[in-house]
Design a protein around this motif. Structure first.
Motif, PDB file in Angstrom:
ATOM      1  N   ARG A 112       0.734  -1.419   0.013  1.00 39.31           N
ATOM      2  CA  ARG A 112       0.096   0.007  -0.083  1.00 39.31           C
ATOM      3  C   ARG A 112       1.090   1.194   0.055  1.00 39.31           C
ATOM      4  N   ILE A 113       0.644   2.205  -1.213  1.00 38.64           N
ATOM      5  CA  ILE A 113       1.434   3.218  -1.072  1.00 38.64           C
ATOM      6  C   ILE A 113       0.855   4.486  -0.306  1.00 38.64           C
ATOM      7  N   GLU A 114       1.493   4.925   0.484  1.00 41.71           N
ATOM      8  CA  GLU A 114       0.705   6.193   1.365  1.00 41.71           C
ATOM      9  C   GLU A 114       1.507   7.534   1.070  1.00 41.71           C
ATOM     10  N   ALA A 124      -1.313  12.070   2.310  1.00 41.50           N
ATOM     11  CA  ALA A 124       0.219  12.470   2.209  1.00 41.50           C
ATOM     12  C   ALA A 124       0.442  12.463   0.545  1.00 41.50           C
ATOM     13  N   PHE A 125      -0.475  11.984  -0.347  1.00 44.40           N
ATOM     14  CA  PHE A 125      -0.188  12.301  -1.533  1.00 44.40           C
ATOM     15  C   PHE A 125      -0.216  13.760  -2.146  1.00 44.40           C
ATOM     16  N   ARG A 126      -0.763  14.414  -1.286  1.00 37.57           N
ATOM     17  CA  ARG A 126      -0.690  16.102  -1.561  1.00 37.57           C
ATOM     18  C   ARG A 126      -1.322  16.427  -2.890  1.00 37.57           C
ATOM     19  N   LEU A 127      -2.562  16.090  -3.199  1.00 37.43           N
ATOM     20  CA  LEU A 127      -2.869  16.217  -4.530  1.00 37.43           C
ATOM     21  C   LEU A 127      -3.973  16.962  -4.556  1.00 37.43           C
TER      22      LEU A 127
END
Length: 546
Positions: A176-178, A351-354
């Motif tokens: 899982r990418i955080e 945390a992707f900050r999109l």
């Protein structure tokens, strides 16, 4: 004597396909028995033809001009036939699991292994990129693997097509990418986010957390993972989309004796595919329309579902009429289980900050699918919201081209299809006769709910060729010889045209127009029809040549 062109050469089916598959071309190949060439044409645009042949919503068939004559060509099942007929074959010219072009030394990360993520990975790998797909689940496929029951999409069909993805694509499961920063720190030069929309939306009613209440996506996921799912004899499914209908049909197979789908609007407003609703009715699912849940109350070992009648008001922004509660119309129904399937949404790590849209999806540039962060692209349901496999594939294709351009390429991702086919000028000969589509066989009603075996069976070669020959070939222009000296201006051709397509004699609305000094065809004329030519008893119209 004059030679004129009949038809525009524009095929509505191809224009309606989100992936721009050259539908008329592969259908012509099938009609001539050239099945491998047909597969080439399809795989030039999509990596999962067998999957699409089973779960696509068929926007192409809605635009098929054959519908005006009798029934649309069975485009979707012809695609399925070709892919199933050549199982384990990627292409006529490429071996199974084709190696990518020589590596260009650039690394791309793909987050999510659903239809959009795998499509982008496939085409990027064929351009020479080193692609790594990160997937939180234990196997690839996304909603294709975990959200669609096997009676619609058998697991072996999906697994076979996933195996045909270039072997250079690296898959990392249970990951899982955080944070996107970590991926760039690892050396990835671009990221494509294809997380899907796999978080269920709750209805927000009292008692929705009661024992015996479950969400639809979780039920389908557990079922497809082989986990035990226990249901009582009487089950309610709340919702009107494909997940709700899939849950209702699955509930019967899991042992429920009575299943009722509860939807707050009427059947015509249901977002579920019409053919899936028909199959649910065939298998014994009941539907309760214009009713909405107010609360769920545990009643000993069962659940009392309080409902209220609804009426439809003015259309909302999306076009569907707004459901309005009818005061004093409440009523109760008792169930053993309640399955909630009222919608889903993406779960995007902060945390992707999109930048996100008001609907909670990722905001992208519609021209290239780039997000608010440089080098980060997104597509599929995480951008569009819950949609179809074909739309997700189309966005995966677009993203692959955009990533390639961002990293210095030309953005040309299509594989080379079969050799060009010459455009014929003469109809097959019998496609203009009224011919309903070739019927597909299905499992008996009783057997359907006894197992998760595939319900709809595919075409064999002869059936597929016969069905393909119903195509009117709107993509071609037909040469017609016009002899005005023979024309008696009887208007029989106009009457035949209007009767064929309008089912009423109204020559003024015919696609052929007779004038004293010329004969014209309207722009929307169906080139392969030729009813006007066949109806002319004086020989003023005939197929031309040269």
């Amino acid at each position: 004597m004059a030679i004129v062109m009949k038809g525009t050469g524009a095929a509505p089916c191809k224009a309606a396909c989100p992936a721009c598959i050259d539908i008329p071309r592969y259908i012509r190949f099938i009609a001539e028995g050239k099945t491998r060439q047909a597969l080439d044409v399809i795989r030039a645009k999509v990596p999962f033809p067998s999957v699409l042949g089973r779960v696509c919503p068929r926007p192409c068939e809605s635009e098929c001009r054959r519908r005006e004559l009798d029934e649309a060509v069975s485009i979707c099942h012809l695609k399925r036939f070709v892919a199933d007929f050549h199982e384990n074959l990627w292409s006529h010219h490429l071996q199974p699991r084709p190696p990518a072009r020589s590596s260009n030394g650039k690394n791309v990360a793909v987050i999510g292994s659903g239809p959009s993520g795998l499509t982008s990975a496939c085409y990027l790998a064929n351009l020479g990129y080193s692609v790594t797909v990160f997937e939180a689940m234990s196997r690839p496929g996304g909603m294709m693997a975990f959200g669609i029951p096997s009676y619609r999409l058998p697991r072996d069909v999906l697994e076979t097509e996933i195996r045909l993805i270039p072997s250079s694509v690296m898959m990392r499961f249970g990951t899982r990418i955080e944070s996107l920063d970590g991926l760039f720190d690892q050396g990835f030069q671009a990221v494509f986010i294809a997380l899907g929309a796999q978080e269920s939306i709750r209805p927000g009613i009292r008692g929705e957390d009661s024992s015996g209440v479950m969400d639809g996506l979780s039920l389908l996921r557990d079922m497809n993972l082989g986990r035990e799912v226990r249901l009582g004899k009487k089950v309610a499914v709340i919702g009107g989309g494909n997940v709700a209908v899939d849950c209702s049909r699955s509930a019967l197979r899991l042992g429920a004796e009575e299943v009722i789908v509860i939807y707050r609007r009427s059947r015509i407003e249901m977002p579920a595919y019409p053919e899936e609703i028909e199959l649910a009715l065939r298998e014994g699912v009941n539907f309760l329309f214009l009713s909405a849940p107010k609360s769920i109350v545990p009643d000993e070992a069962r659940l009392k579902l309080e409902l209220i009648r609804m009426e439809l008001g003015e259309p909302e922004a999306g076009g569907r009429k707004r459901p309005i509660p009818i005061r004093g119309s409440e009523f109760d129904v008792t169930f053993d289980n309640v399955i909630v399937a009222v919608g889903q949404r993406p779960n995007i790590p902060k945390a992707f900050r999109l930048a996100l849209t008001p609907q909670g999806t990722i905001q992208v540039d519609p021209e290239n699918l780039e997000t608010s962060r440089k080098g980060v692209f997104a597509g599929g349901d995480v951008v569009s919201g819950p949609s179809s496999v074909i739309h997700a594939i189309a966005m995966g294709r677009k993203a692959a081209g955009s990533v390639d351009q961002y990293l210095g390429g030309e953005g040309l991702i299509d594989l080379v299809p079969a050799p060009p086919m010459e455009k014929t000028q003469v109809p097959y000969g019998n496609e203009t006769i009224y011919r309903n589509r070739v019927l597909l066989s299905m499992l008996e009603k009783k057997k359907c709910v006894e197992s998760f075996s595939e319900v709809i069976q595919g075409y064999n070669l002869n059936q597929a060729m016969e069905e393909a020959q119903r195509c009117l070939r709107c993509d071609q222009q037909v040469l017609v010889q016009v002899d005005l000296e023979r024309c008696g201006q009887c208007y029989t051709c106009q009457m035949a045209c209007s009767l064929s397509y309008l089912k009423a004699c109204n020559p003024e609305k015919a696609r052929i127009k007779i004038a004293p000094d010329e004969i014209q065809w309207k722009e929307d004329c169906v080139s392969g029809c030729s009813f006007c030519i066949q109806s002319c008893s004086r020989g003023a119209l005939s197929l031309g040549g040269g």
